[in-house]
Design a protein around this motif. Sequence first.
Motif, mmCIF file in Angstrom:
data_model
loop_
_atom_site.group_PDB
_atom_site.id
_atom_site.type_symbol
_atom_site.label_atom_id
_atom_site.label_comp_id
_atom_site.label_asym_id
_atom_site.label_seq_id
_atom_site.Cartn_x
_atom_site.Cartn_y
_atom_site.Cartn_z
ATOM 1 N N ILE A 29 0.903 -1.352 0.050
ATOM 2 C CA ILE A 29 -0.086 0.172 0.211
ATOM 3 C C ILE A 29 1.060 1.204 -0.050
ATOM 4 C CG2 ILE A 29 -1.856 1.222 0.956
ATOM 5 C CD1 ILE A 29 -2.676 -1.468 2.419
ATOM 6 N N ASN A 30 0.895 2.185 -0.955
ATOM 7 C CA ASN A 30 1.334 3.415 -0.995
ATOM 8 C C ASN A 30 0.469 4.468 -0.284
ATOM 9 O OD1 ASN A 30 3.709 2.303 -2.263
ATOM 10 N ND2 ASN A 30 2.667 2.546 -4.434
ATOM 11 N N VAL A 60 4.357 1.607 2.390
ATOM 12 C CA VAL A 60 5.182 2.664 1.786
ATOM 13 C C VAL A 60 4.350 4.188 1.996
ATOM 14 C CG1 VAL A 60 6.705 3.656 -0.137
ATOM 15 C CG2 VAL A 60 5.836 1.332 0.093
ATOM 16 N N PHE A 61 5.002 4.966 3.011
ATOM 17 C CA PHE A 61 4.627 6.366 3.541
ATOM 18 C C PHE A 61 5.550 7.405 2.673
ATOM 19 C CE2 PHE A 61 3.476 3.410 7.069
ATOM 20 C CZ PHE A 61 2.221 4.055 7.340
ATOM 21 N N LEU A 109 5.798 -7.939 8.086
ATOM 22 C CA LEU A 109 5.572 -6.509 8.133
ATOM 23 C C LEU A 109 6.788 -5.462 7.635
ATOM 24 C CD1 LEU A 109 3.533 -4.163 8.563
ATOM 25 C CD2 LEU A 109 4.304 -4.099 10.895
ATOM 26 N N PHE A 110 6.529 -4.963 6.416
ATOM 27 C CA PHE A 110 7.628 -4.031 5.919
ATOM 28 C C PHE A 110 7.290 -2.665 5.839
ATOM 29 C CE2 PHE A 110 10.394 -2.507 2.357
ATOM 30 C CZ PHE A 110 11.673 -2.984 3.079
ATOM 31 N N ILE A 111 7.815 -1.665 6.569
ATOM 32 C CA ILE A 111 7.370 -0.473 6.514
ATOM 33 C C ILE A 111 8.799 0.460 6.003
ATOM 34 C CG2 ILE A 111 6.858 1.501 8.036
ATOM 35 C CD1 ILE A 111 5.494 -0.229 9.678
ATOM 36 N N LYS A 112 8.441 1.402 4.964
ATOM 37 C CA LYS A 112 9.667 2.045 4.570
ATOM 38 C C LYS A 112 9.118 3.654 4.193
ATOM 39 C CE LYS A 112 9.854 0.626 -0.383
ATOM 40 N NZ LYS A 112 10.631 0.075 -1.106
#
Length: 567
Positions: free
Chosen positions: A260-261, A283-284, A307-310
């Motif tokens: 999700i962008n 992706v924030f 869970l991958f946050i970048k």
Amino acid sequence: MVDRISNLPDELLCHILSFLPTEFAFRTTVLSKRWTPLFDSLPVLDFVYVRRVSTHPLMSTDHPTFDQFCRFVDNIMLSPLSTNQPLKKFCLSLTQKESSLLNFKAWLEAAKRRRVEELHIILPPFDLIHLDHCRTLKSTIFISQTLVVVKLEGLQIGTDTSSVHLPSLKTLHLTCVYFTDQNDYINFLSACPNVDDLEVEYIFHKKKKHDKIKSFTLSKLVKASIGLIYAYEYYKLLQASIGAMNAMFNGIRNVQFLRINVMRKAPFKVMPVFSNLIHIELVFCNIPTHWDDVLELLQNCPKIQILFIKKGFQFQFFTHTVTKKGKRKRSPEQANPTFSSSSFLSPPTEPTMVDRISNLPDELLRHMLSFLPTKFAFITTVLSKRWTPLFYSLPVLNFDISTSTDHQNFDQFCRFVDNIMMSPLSTNQTLKKFSLFLTDKESSLLNFNPWLEAATRRRVEELHIILPSFDLIHLNHCRTLKSTIFISQTLVVVKLECLQIGTDTSSVHLPSLKTLHLKSVYFTNQDDFINFLSACPNVDDLELAPISHKKNHGKIYPYNAPEGLNP
């Protein structure tokens, strides 16, 4: 010289030519009459136009103009020689602004008649205000039994998408695509019931206040990448309504891999339950501050494993504002109608930073900390009282000391491990993995059996012990593991290096062990070695590097390898 290439079968020659850009493959037609019909039956056509400008007097300027490029494609796509030839892949990539005046629908219609399987169209970025009909694809192009892959960028889909029918489509990628309204977009997705790879990024549509948003479901979807939907009203971009996002995420709720962008405030509160989701990437494009919404999303993913946050890149739109006189005016930073990306390094919009990470569930925080070396995870205990019990209940402990001659540092390391393994706070906490890696020779004087016994009491599942190489002549009792450590119902993985196993291994019992790696391990005698292996009846992964033992003149017990063992 004999021309053996021309004697190859047509199918093989066409396959070879399909790897060349179409403009290069076309040049083979001058070789002989043998090659002309081959070109007309190529299974892959890849047309790319890039304006080449050179002011250097010595550089060649003999490059096709845009009109020449169009005539070239016309001659190929509209040729009667290629009408009945099946087409596997059709690609069209135009990077020049003047290409927006191109009416390429005749080419796509010709590709459709040739039962094309893959369709890739890339046009330059468009201006929503001056969107022209030339880059609008008819909905009838997407009535196809053969299309398997569709990738579109920088164009508009025509109205009445309810007639779209793509039963064989597996891959759908839409980037910067404009629909007349929200329901036309939903209709398009609904017409692809068998798609398993979906990427939608920067979808635009006109805003209509009274339209009821339709629902859809892509039941066979496996992988999805979702960007936000934008409504277009009075020359302004507006983020899609909650109802629109709710319909979108409900339609892909069976997905297993989701990306999700997030451009603005995350729409996580409208998320359904993703019962099959195991991998998610967030992706924030702004510094993330709404962790409460992230937590709510994770609570709707019961099978989540990764869970991958970048941080991502912000997409700069060129939009217009409306003056009081009704004239459209661009802001200075929007002067050029192009899309650009820039990293978001601006400070958070909130006046103060709020610690939302500490509000995450204990299980999630422990899982995150388990990826850090234990000495770094320990540093979190200084943050607040909230983090101290988390550290003492970590499921993974990895103790590693680098080579050093500083005795005080080694003593500090030992006290550090003592405080963790012997702490009453960790006594009843289940331990998944315990690793001890010592490279300093003085570490051979360390009696680490109490640490391993503490790990056994915590029902450890994986045990990794690596010590520095030893001298058999001066082997000391400090690096000898007690046999009682290997009486365990929970151990699944044991990897030992450069140490000794104590006597009386007949008491060893490892019924759950699956992986056993022994490297430079010393046993008292050969019988103890055989007893140890026999105590692992279910092992299926065995590695034995040089094993040492004292010479034994007694009875040698037979050892039967477990069933299914792959040594």
